[in-house]
Design an enzyme around this catalytic site. Sequence first.
Site, PDB file in Angstrom:
ATOM      1  N   GLN C 200     -32.487  73.850  48.417  1.00 57.89           N
ATOM      2  CA  GLN C 200     -33.904  73.661  48.146  1.00 57.89           C
ATOM      3  C   GLN C 200     -34.428  75.004  47.670  1.00 57.89           C
ATOM      4  OE1 GLN C 200     -35.519  70.353  49.186  1.00 57.89           O
ATOM      5  NE2 GLN C 200     -33.339  69.934  48.932  1.00 57.89           N
ATOM      6  N   GLY C 241     -43.389  66.636  53.467  1.00 60.62           N
ATOM      7  CA  GLY C 241     -42.047  66.719  52.889  1.00 60.62           C
ATOM      8  C   GLY C 241     -41.992  67.545  51.606  1.00 60.62           C
ATOM      9  N   HIS C 242     -40.781  67.758  51.139  1.00 58.08           N
ATOM     10  CA  HIS C 242     -40.614  68.595  49.953  1.00 58.08           C
ATOM     11  C   HIS C 242     -41.255  67.959  48.713  1.00 58.08           C
ATOM     12  CE1 HIS C 242     -36.222  66.890  49.605  1.00 58.08           C
ATOM     13  NE2 HIS C 242     -37.089  65.948  49.833  1.00 58.08           N
ATOM     14  N   ASN C 243     -41.889  68.825  47.932  1.00 58.70           N
ATOM     15  CA  ASN C 243     -42.494  68.431  46.658  1.00 58.70           C
ATOM     16  C   ASN C 243     -43.725  67.545  46.797  1.00 58.70           C
ATOM     17  OD1 ASN C 243     -39.248  68.663  45.936  1.00 58.70           O
ATOM     18  ND2 ASN C 243     -40.658  69.698  44.567  1.00 58.70           N
ATOM     19  N   SER C 261     -42.261  64.160  47.785  1.00 57.95           N
ATOM     20  CA  SER C 261     -42.726  63.871  46.427  1.00 57.95           C
ATOM     21  C   SER C 261     -43.933  62.950  46.363  1.00 57.95           C
ATOM     22  CB  SER C 261     -41.594  63.285  45.565  1.00 57.95           C
ATOM     23  OG  SER C 261     -40.531  64.212  45.483  1.00 57.95           O
TER      24      SER C 261
END
Lengths: 343, 343, 343
Positions: C200, C241-243, C261
């Site tokens: 990441q 969460g990521h993004n 996302s």
Amino acid sequence: MTAGSAITLGALAADLGVELRGDGAVAVTRVAVLTQAEPDCLSFLGDRRYRSALERTRAGAVILAPGDAQHCPAPVLVTENPYLVFARAARRLHPYPPVVGGVHPSAVVDDSARIDPGAWIGPLTVVEAEAEVGPGVFVGPGCIVGAGCVIGAESRLVARVTLCEGVQVGRRVLLHPGCVIGREGFGFAKDGERWVRIPQIGRVRLGDDVEIGANTTVDRGAIDDTVIAAGAKIDNLIQIGHNCEIGENTAMAACSGISGSTRIGRNCTIAGAVGMAGHLEIGDGVHFTGMAMVTRSFPEPGVYSSGIPAMPSAEWRRAVARFRQLDELARRLKHVEDELKAK
Amino acid sequence: MTAGSAITLGALAADLGVELRGDGAVAVTRVAVLTQAEPDCLSFLGDRRYRSALERTRAGAVILAPGDAQHCPAPVLVTENPYLVFARAARRLHPYPPVVGGVHPSAVVDDSARIDPGAWIGPLTVVEAEAEVGPGVFVGPGCIVGAGCVIGAESRLVARVTLCEGVQVGRRVLLHPGCVIGREGFGFAKDGERWVRIPQIGRVRLGDDVEIGANTTVDRGAIDDTVIAAGAKIDNLIQIGHNCEIGENTAMAACSGISGSTRIGRNCTIAGAVGMAGHLEIGDGVHFTGMAMVTRSFPEPGVYSSGIPAMPSAEWRRAVARFRQLDELARRLKHVEDELKAK
Amino acid sequence: MTAGSAITLGALAADLGVELRGDGAVAVTRVAVLTQAEPDCLSFLGDRRYRSALERTRAGAVILAPGDAQHCPAPVLVTENPYLVFARAARRLHPYPPVVGGVHPSAVVDDSARIDPGAWIGPLTVVEAEAEVGPGVFVGPGCIVGAGCVIGAESRLVARVTLCEGVQVGRRVLLHPGCVIGREGFGFAKDGERWVRIPQIGRVRLGDDVEIGANTTVDRGAIDDTVIAAGAKIDNLIQIGHNCEIGENTAMAACSGISGSTRIGRNCTIAGAVGMAGHLEIGDGVHFTGMAMVTRSFPEPGVYSSGIPAMPSAEWRRAVARFRQLDELARRLKHVEDELKAK
């Protein structure tokens, strides 16, 4: 994050064991998405829907499936599993920095702890009595390694990890900031209205290649151990109660909670915010969708769900009012059926 | 965890005030479950279903109810409440190590803090101005004791506990790693589209014998205090909003959240992942089952539930589609009833 | 918390830009609720239902709306928005202590870090390589500021905040204890049954005036960044969460989780314990009520809900049993309708 290290496509293809189509002398230094890639970037096409982005990419090279190769203006690394190969290539370009053995002078390490000379103990970290830290282990800043803990080779405690007494950590385990492994589980006996704590003397054992997310809590066993088997991946803000067992390669997404003594099999996926009661048996290959409420055992593989998806509030209020009348509605329907039959 | 200290059954029975049947000179050193006990182990039978394990146990002694005594091959400690007596016996065999007064040289303690000579301040812990730490208190590694906090006698901050400014901690309180007590609650006023923070000047007060789990957060009051009464037990990863009040001996399981200004009575049990809206009144002796969604006050004692238990996903999808039509289905049923009546 | 500093009503009214009715020489030193206020206290009336408390208050002054002024026995500060003015007045009386530049001797600061002389680095805090800390920044005790992080002017890391590598923090950001910003997100590719971590390499970017609660986790992006826009307020124990992208002035209450996302617009409010699936698009001005289960995009403004409110368990069990029969009930109803029509 860290600037990647340059590697030629030829070397990369050999490393990854995949076919290169194009100039092997081209070098890439980092990964990027197709639309933002520069000529020094490696990108990938995991989903055919993005093929138009592929056709216009400025990437130096792209990892993709055989059927997409002809649409790429750049050299390609061809594989049946672009996403997996991309994962490996990205790690090759963005490796963790090598672990240099040593103990930061600000760390507080008990004399009886056994630290491998190839392990790093970071600043302001505490290592308590009789703990063992294996070769190549990285213990980042602000960690606590409790008395009698054992950490296997090449594991990483990123930062501010708390291992309570006696936690057994396998090899190549990845522990994220804020996780608390091995606190005394939530066990009490009642003495009239008062709660009396039951000492929790079991341990937590984490298998090889386990990952535990940020601010996740794993309680130690009451008498026997809490066990997370090899390859299991546990996300952030998850609660795992005392004496739970999580099977190999099972993955759990964030915000889930598992009550004590529940056992989950191998190769399960537990989506986010799932809640599980205690003392359940979940078989191998079971999948729960997000926010599932698991109140009984599910020994058979399959996909299981619960919950009501969000809807406009006015509509929801009406449906909820009817939900409370459901039993009555069903009885009335039965009555209507009986009447009709009687006519 | 820690190797237990040996004690004879005679001494143990006297300590616990229970009847011993068998050789009082036999010594035990640790607890174990019936099936894994060795001759130096104390075990217990809490549930008659495990009587076959009792008959075959190798334990040195077993705590059990009068009716089970004849089935045990070993000396027995007889009591009407084996689980409670076991809890006490286990603590006797596996005590917390005694607290030795002192301040670890790596701790950072403000000159104006008042630390009782019988309290321990662990490595890499910070104690801020005007804090008071009472006799027999254990402050483990990596804790932060904010300005003006008061910690009552014999409390334990296991490790990495954060007490923000002005937290009042009773006696024999147990605080687990990662909990954050007294952060400024989530209070804002609106200025057009922007949020303006409302200073939170209340405190958190924890009564005697309170327990707060790992990574749990308890916010301080906006103006008045947030209060957790004596004997309340709060598990891991729980959110308690500003100005909440939790009554005596109420227990909350992991992953629950309570919005601001909600008051919960005495002797309640809140199972895992329960969510409560703010400004509610929950009476004494109220029990919520797991994942309950509490949107109104429940002043009366009782057991309350909500949620849809998990089921196979295909079945769930059909039921959810019908749930959205519930109001329409109920109207159609009414229509059918009216038609039938008219015939 | 901190004893307030005295200020006259005249000065306060001028500061806040509101009308004073009464003696401007009266001084107040702290805020209190109407019923507990002493003559040195400033109070406020936000809700007309408490007007009887207003009539009997001993407060030195009260902030209130024009229509309530005549009912107050003390001097009043008159405004159309008493709650907002109270927020500002309370901050004026209970300011954060001024930040005094410097580095505590127990902090571990990398030589390559750039610390503004007007920033404070607290005890037992780690600042890693190439990090930049701006003017007026307060980094409290026990924080970790990862390599390459940038912290904008006047931000506050209250205590025990973990910023992983490369986190970008705006100005006047408020980060509460135990939050973990920028850990590697939960991204894996499958290699047979085994999970292979996807590096990441994105960052987390926090806009100006963002607030992140205690023990909340914000994962860094896989390739692009995770972004929380200016003015967004995130409560405790939340997973992002990521993004993910969170829009300006959006507020999220405790215990919610957002999968990777998902993008949330501006001026949204997300109540407690809401769960959102990944890759969704939530528009501007969307409001989710508590425990909502968000499994699809909601591009349009509005209020959305889900979940079944708690009810007595016996009643709930019957309704749940019927829920599982819903599809069958609907089919039977259709059959009854058809039969009736045929008659």
